[in-house]
Scaffold this motif. Structure first.
Motif, PDB file in Angstrom:
ATOM      1  N   MET A 166      23.252 -33.643  89.371  1.00  0.00           N
ATOM      2  CA  MET A 166      22.911 -32.999  88.111  1.00  0.00           C
ATOM      3  C   MET A 166      24.210 -32.728  87.358  1.00  0.00           C
ATOM      4  N   ILE A 167      24.204 -32.951  86.047  1.00  0.00           N
ATOM      5  CA  ILE A 167      25.417 -32.818  85.240  1.00  0.00           C
ATOM      6  C   ILE A 167      25.437 -31.450  84.551  1.00  0.00           C
ATOM      7  N   ASN A 168      26.531 -30.711  84.697  1.00  0.00           N
ATOM      8  CA  ASN A 168      26.708 -29.416  84.046  1.00  0.00           C
ATOM      9  C   ASN A 168      27.805 -29.510  82.991  1.00  0.00           C
ATOM     10  N   ILE A 169      27.493 -29.047  81.778  1.00  0.00           N
ATOM     11  CA  ILE A 169      28.426 -29.102  80.656  1.00  0.00           C
ATOM     12  C   ILE A 169      28.475 -27.715  80.022  1.00  0.00           C
ATOM     13  N   THR A 170      29.663 -27.234  79.677  1.00  0.00           N
ATOM     14  CA  THR A 170      29.811 -25.912  79.078  1.00  0.00           C
ATOM     15  C   THR A 170      30.315 -26.022  77.647  1.00  0.00           C
ATOM     16  N   VAL A 171      29.647 -25.303  76.736  1.00  0.00           N
ATOM     17  CA  VAL A 171      30.017 -25.271  75.319  1.00  0.00           C
ATOM     18  C   VAL A 171      30.268 -23.823  74.921  1.00  0.00           C
ATOM     19  N   ARG A 172      31.311 -23.582  74.124  1.00  0.00           N
ATOM     20  CA  ARG A 172      31.563 -22.231  73.621  1.00  0.00           C
ATOM     21  C   ARG A 172      32.164 -22.298  72.228  1.00  0.00           C
ATOM     22  N   ASN A 173      32.146 -21.183  71.545  1.00  0.00           N
ATOM     23  CA  ASN A 173      32.760 -21.073  70.225  1.00  0.00           C
ATOM     24  C   ASN A 173      34.228 -20.701  70.401  1.00  0.00           C
TER      25      ASN A 173
ATOM     26  N   PRO B 159      32.279 -36.290  73.878  1.00  0.00           N
ATOM     27  CA  PRO B 159      32.910 -35.796  72.654  1.00  0.00           C
ATOM     28  C   PRO B 159      33.180 -34.304  72.811  1.00  0.00           C
ATOM     29  N   GLN B 160      34.323 -33.835  72.305  1.00  0.00           N
ATOM     30  CA  GLN B 160      34.694 -32.440  72.490  1.00  0.00           C
ATOM     31  C   GLN B 160      34.096 -31.531  71.425  1.00  0.00           C
TER      32      GLN B 160
ATOM     33  N   PRO C  82      26.969 -33.283  73.319  1.00  0.00           N
ATOM     34  CA  PRO C  82      26.395 -31.986  73.701  1.00  0.00           C
ATOM     35  C   PRO C  82      26.582 -30.908  72.637  1.00  0.00           C
ATOM     36  N   VAL C  83      27.657 -30.983  71.839  1.00  0.00           N
ATOM     37  CA  VAL C  83      27.831 -29.997  70.770  1.00  0.00           C
ATOM     38  C   VAL C  83      26.789 -30.225  69.678  1.00  0.00           C
ATOM     39  N   ASP C  84      26.561 -31.479  69.312  1.00  0.00           N
ATOM     40  CA  ASP C  84      25.492 -31.784  68.361  1.00  0.00           C
ATOM     41  C   ASP C  84      24.152 -31.270  68.883  1.00  0.00           C
ATOM     42  N   TYR C  85      23.938 -31.400  70.188  1.00  0.00           N
ATOM     43  CA  TYR C  85      22.685 -30.942  70.789  1.00  0.00           C
ATOM     44  C   TYR C  85      22.527 -29.434  70.597  1.00  0.00           C
ATOM     45  N   VAL C  86      23.586 -28.665  70.861  1.00  0.00           N
ATOM     46  CA  VAL C  86      23.521 -27.217  70.682  1.00  0.00           C
ATOM     47  C   VAL C  86      23.315 -26.871  69.209  1.00  0.00           C
ATOM     48  N   GLU C  87      24.011 -27.586  68.330  1.00  0.00           N
ATOM     49  CA  GLU C  87      23.837 -27.346  66.891  1.00  0.00           C
ATOM     50  C   GLU C  87      22.393 -27.621  66.464  1.00  0.00           C
TER      51      GLU C  87
ATOM     52  N   ASN D 284      22.425 -30.023  82.319  1.00  0.00           N
ATOM     53  CA  ASN D 284      22.430 -28.612  81.935  1.00  0.00           C
ATOM     54  C   ASN D 284      23.562 -28.388  80.952  1.00  0.00           C
ATOM     55  N   ILE D 285      23.249 -27.905  79.756  1.00  0.00           N
ATOM     56  CA  ILE D 285      24.282 -27.531  78.788  1.00  0.00           C
ATOM     57  C   ILE D 285      24.328 -26.006  78.755  1.00  0.00           C
ATOM     58  N   PHE D 286      25.395 -25.431  79.280  1.00  0.00           N
ATOM     59  CA  PHE D 286      25.572 -23.983  79.281  1.00  0.00           C
ATOM     60  C   PHE D 286      26.289 -23.580  77.997  1.00  0.00           C
ATOM     61  N   TYR D 287      25.629 -22.776  77.201  1.00  0.00           N
ATOM     62  CA  TYR D 287      26.280 -22.225  76.017  1.00  0.00           C
ATOM     63  C   TYR D 287      26.731 -20.803  76.339  1.00  0.00           C
ATOM     64  N   GLU D 288      28.028 -20.527  76.180  1.00  0.00           N
ATOM     65  CA  GLU D 288      28.583 -19.202  76.435  1.00  0.00           C
ATOM     66  C   GLU D 288      28.490 -18.375  75.157  1.00  0.00           C
ATOM     67  N   GLY D 289      27.605 -17.376  75.161  1.00  0.00           N
ATOM     68  CA  GLY D 289      27.391 -16.554  73.982  1.00  0.00           C
ATOM     69  C   GLY D 289      28.655 -15.844  73.529  1.00  0.00           C
ATOM     70  N   ASP D 290      28.805 -15.702  72.213  1.00  0.00           N
ATOM     71  CA  ASP D 290      29.990 -15.088  71.605  1.00  0.00           C
ATOM     72  C   ASP D 290      29.601 -13.705  71.075  1.00  0.00           C
TER      73      ASP D 290
END
Length: 280
Positions: A43-50, A144-145, A157-162, A220-226
């Motif tokens: 399973m692939i884990n990816i982390t996105v944050r602001n 893509p970063q 993954p950033v486009d996905y969160v957007e 799994n795309i983990f978004y770290e809340g700001d």
């Protein structure tokens, strides 16, 4: 880069995938029996944050802060046997992440065309002597970063969160700031495509025979809340009133992956995160 240990997708693990399951599929031309992955697919884990210094939602700068997922897949290629001493012979195997594969005729035989392939492995070649062969392929997802500046066909993954943010606001669930403050995890899937090729001799001529097998891979795309993100309230008492700008926060910006200042990437669900799945 993170190197994921491969864990078996058991029936229970598949059941917890929130997004609609992508089915395995295959198509083989005459001359190839099968090509299949026999190792476990992680399973692939990816982390996105602001990482923006501003606390204004419109100034957000969402980035992938986890390393590129990297792993090995291994399996077997079997070519067709027609009779004693008469069989097709293992030629090559390759893999990719993408959306669609098709068999197509070429001057050399029947090949597989990759449509919208996102990331590809190196091709493993064989000697064209034996009916079957084991393969081992290294895969790296060069993600893509940041969000796409223009139209892009690369999975991002950033486009996905957007996109999830846009859906959240569009459905009246809250504001941009409400979304951006909340830890979250998004479950989706990509398709891993494995292509095998065999060579078949007919008379004095040799022809390529290809086929493919696809596998769903959980993401799994983990978004770290700001917590600092603020709703901006514009209040005007008279024509001369100018709203005060939202202040920046005194923090060190993190804009690149792999740097010493990079924040730790999540490998487990954030404590206060909800789970939102793909609508696709």
């Amino acid at each position: 880069m993170f190197r994921f240990n491969a864990y078996l997708f058991t029936a229970a693990a598949m059941a917890v995938m929130a997004s609609p399951a992508l089915a395995q599929s295959s198509d083989y031309s005459n001359g190839i029996d099968f090509v299949e992955v026999q190792s476990n697919i992680p399973m692939i884990n990816i982390t996105v944050r602001n990482v923006a210094n501003s606390t204004h939602p419109a100034d957000r700068d969402l980035r992938v802060v986890s390393a590129n997922p990297e792993f090995e897949i291994s399996g077997r290629l079997e070519c067709t046997i027609y009779g004693p001493g008469n069989y097709a012979r293992a030629h090559s195997v390759r893999a990719s992440f993408g959306t669609q594969l098709t068999l197509h005729a070429t001057g050399e035989g029947i090949g597989v065309q990759d449509m919208l392939a996102f990331w590809k492995s190196d091709e493993q070649d064989f000697s064209d002597q034996y009916r079957s062969a084991n393969f081992e392929l290294d895969m790296e997802m060069a993600l893509p970063q940041q969000k796409s500046g223009l139209v892009s066909f690369m999975w991002n993954p950033v486009d996905y969160v957007e996109d999830r943010l846009e859906t959240y606001v569009g459905n009246g669930a809250g504001s941009d700031a409400d979304f951006l403050r909340q830890d979250d995890v998004f479950n989706t899937q990509l398709t891993l495509n494995v292509v095998g090729e065999c060579m078949r001799s007919i008379g004095n001529n040799t022809y390529l025979r290809a086929g493919y097998q696809t596998y769903p891979v959980a993401i799994n795309i983990f978004y770290e809340g700001d917590d600092d993100i603020q709703d901006v309230i514009q209040s005007v008492s008279n024509a001369d009133t100018v709203a005060a700008p939202t202040p920046n926060r005194a923090r060190r910006a993190t804009t690149t992956r792999g740097a010493e200042t990079a924040p730790p990437a999540r490998t487990s669900r954030p404590a206060r995160a909800r789970t939102r799945q793909s609508d696709n």
